[in-house]
Design an enzyme around this catalytic site. Structure first.
Site, mmCIF file in Angstrom:
data_model
loop_
_atom_site.group_PDB
_atom_site.id
_atom_site.type_symbol
_atom_site.label_atom_id
_atom_site.label_comp_id
_atom_site.label_asym_id
_atom_site.label_seq_id
_atom_site.Cartn_x
_atom_site.Cartn_y
_atom_site.Cartn_z
ATOM 1 C CE LYS A 95 -1.552 1.517 3.851
ATOM 2 N NZ LYS A 95 -1.399 3.136 3.926
ATOM 3 C CG ASN A 96 2.060 2.421 3.379
ATOM 4 O OD1 ASN A 96 1.130 2.720 3.688
ATOM 5 N ND2 ASN A 96 2.257 2.186 4.639
ATOM 6 N NE ARG A 149 -0.276 10.911 9.729
ATOM 7 C CZ ARG A 149 -0.656 9.793 9.089
ATOM 8 N NH1 ARG A 149 -1.678 9.327 9.775
ATOM 9 N NH2 ARG A 149 0.503 9.034 8.492
ATOM 10 C CG ASP A 203 2.937 1.357 9.633
ATOM 11 O OD1 ASP A 203 3.452 1.701 7.905
ATOM 12 O OD2 ASP A 203 2.370 2.683 10.342
ATOM 13 C CB CYS A 213 -5.404 10.236 10.211
ATOM 14 S SG CYS A 213 -4.223 9.843 10.853
ATOM 15 N NE ARG A 261 -6.995 4.115 4.722
ATOM 16 C CZ ARG A 261 -5.726 4.850 5.976
ATOM 17 N NH1 ARG A 261 -5.975 4.306 6.718
ATOM 18 N NH2 ARG A 261 -4.535 4.608 5.406
#
Ligand code: EPZ
Length: 416
Positions: A22-23, A121, A304, A116, A396
């Site tokens: 994803k990143n 952020r 994460d 978030c 997500r």
């Protein structure tokens, strides 16, 4: 609202393939804006953050096609330079489009990406870098209007190795006049993947993965094809799930070298791990508490993976100390884990997890993407049924989580 019903207690065994990162896909989709040609991206995960990025590209005027894990992006037509507020708010990392818009269109209008679940952020490092590159930025009522007619390369020392700021500067610098040198740059594998993509487009970027990234600006970039690296946090999540259920599984299409810190922590906790090329085998018969876990910029223990690993340590013998050094508010999953019988004491950046012999299934809510992963892991290890709601957070970043876990023998059902 959809939720996952998880019947705990099955040992996870079998073989799964790990999805694309994803990143990595998010900055790479932003980079495609810079190509005067079509970009073909393989291994794009089917996750809602990728959907949100595609919606932004289409709003800007790109044409995007998608079939399974392959995406075609064509930005040859004239582009808009404004990202609407609703799309900016949908995904915090939408700010990653700013650098590419400045380089491609010479201007951009975006709204401040909201905070978030992890706390404020800020994007001060991004904006300070762009101003140093000659961008004029005006802010009013939460909207940022940027003028980059004279985007010029320069030295940019980052006060913190911010992943997003490093990527955003690379995306602006690759089409700027002159050379940009980023020092104290983030060193995550996703930065190296972005460098590879930009160079495949005809860019001249070097040093990604070290603390210094050097970008020589180019007048134009062309289309290319690229395969996105595997998702190292999804890898970490499923490794923790197998260990939490005392299972035995093989993860394929992954990058063990991107997970060195996590693999060391799993071995230290009693897991047997074998790695070979793009494979990781994990077997866990008994689990003990880990040495203190302090989250750090890559190659340290990834922030994460903090929540998923905490979900695992809830059922280890002994106590594990966590120190979250990257985000201010990344312990929101603790209260939900405690509803399942976990014994966790948060104190500012520190959280002490006292392992228990058994968790109990309970109705819990995902608080954010990785907090939701932690609850999935705890539910798989728990006795009884867990109803996990707010799973849009999980969707997500995780492609078909119930399908992947079912493939490993878990009893997981998505219920409307
Ligand atoms: C990226 O976020 C990842 N997201 C995050 O993954 C990850 O947790 C984070 O890097 C750290 O590894 C994507 O790549 C899309 P940062 P990013 O800029 O770029 C502060 C997930 O779960 N900061 O490295 O936003 C910031 O507040 C997500 O997949 C500033 O103060 O992270 C934070 O405390 C969550 N000013 C710290 O730096 C700035 O201008 C790390 O932020 C920028 C950041």
């Amino acid at each position: 609202m959809p939720k996952l019903r998880i019947e705990g207690g099955n040992s996870l065994c079998g073989v799964i393939d790990v999805q694309g990162a994803k990143n990595s896909i998010l900055p790479i989709m932003a980079a495609a804006l810079l190509a005067e040609g079509e970009c073909v991206i393989e291994n794009c995960p089917r996750i809602s953050d990728a959907d949100a990025a595609i919606a932004i590209l289409e709003t800007l005027g790109a044409s995007v096609r998608r079939r399974g894990n392959r995406v075609w992006i064509d930005c040859r037509s004239p582009l808009n330079y404004e990202i609407p507020d609703d799309l900016m708010r949908k995904m915090r990392s939408s700010v990653i489009f700013l650098g590419a818009l400045l380089a491609r269109c010479g201007k951009a209008v975006i709204s401040f990406p909201g905070g978030c679940e992890l706390g404020p952020r800020p994007i001060d490092l991004h904006l300070a870098a762009f101003e140093k590159m000659g961008v004029r930025i005006e802010e009013d009522f939460g909207c940022l209007s940027c003028d980059a007619q004279h985007l010029t390369g320069c030295e940019i020392p980052l006060s913190f190795p911010s992943v997003g700021a490093t990527e955003n500067i690379m995306l602006a610098a690759v089409r700027a006049k002159g050379t940009t040198v980023i020092t104290n740059a983030a060193r995550e594998p996703e930065i190296e993947d972005l460098q590879a993509f930009l160079n495949e487009m005809g860019g001249d970027v070097r040093g990604a993965g070290t603390g210094t990234v050097i970008i020589h600006g180019k007048d134009s970039l062309h289309g290319c094809s690229h395969r996105v690296i595997p998702d190292r946090i999804v890898t970490a999540t499923y490794l923790c799930a197998v260990a939490a259920t005392r299972g035995n599984a093989l993860l394929r299409k992954t990058r063990p070298d991107h997970n060195a810190a996590l693999l060391a922590a799993l071995r230290q906790s009693g897991c047997e791990i074998e790695v070979c090329e793009d494979l990781i085998r994990i077997q866990c018969d008994s689990l003990r508490a880990s040495r203190p876990i302090r989250t750090m910029p890559y190659p340290g223990f990834p922030t994460d993976a903090q929540a998923p690993f905490m979900g695992l340590m809830c059922v280890a013998k002994g106590s594990t100390v966590f120190v979250e050094t990257i985000f201010e508010n990344r312990y929101r999953h603790i209260a939900e884990l405690c509803r399942m019988g976990a014994k966790i004491t948060p104190e500012g950046k520190v959280a002490v997890v006292e392992g228990v012999s058994r968790l109990r299934g309970a109705p819990v809510e995902a608080t954010d993407l990785r907090g939701g992963a932690a609850l999935m892991i705890a539910a798989l290890a728990a006795e009884g049924t867990t109803y996990l709601s707010e799973i849009h957070h999980i969707d997500r970043g995780y492609e078909d989580p119930e399908g992947v876990l079912t493939q490993l023998g878990a009893s997981v059902f998505r219920e409307e």
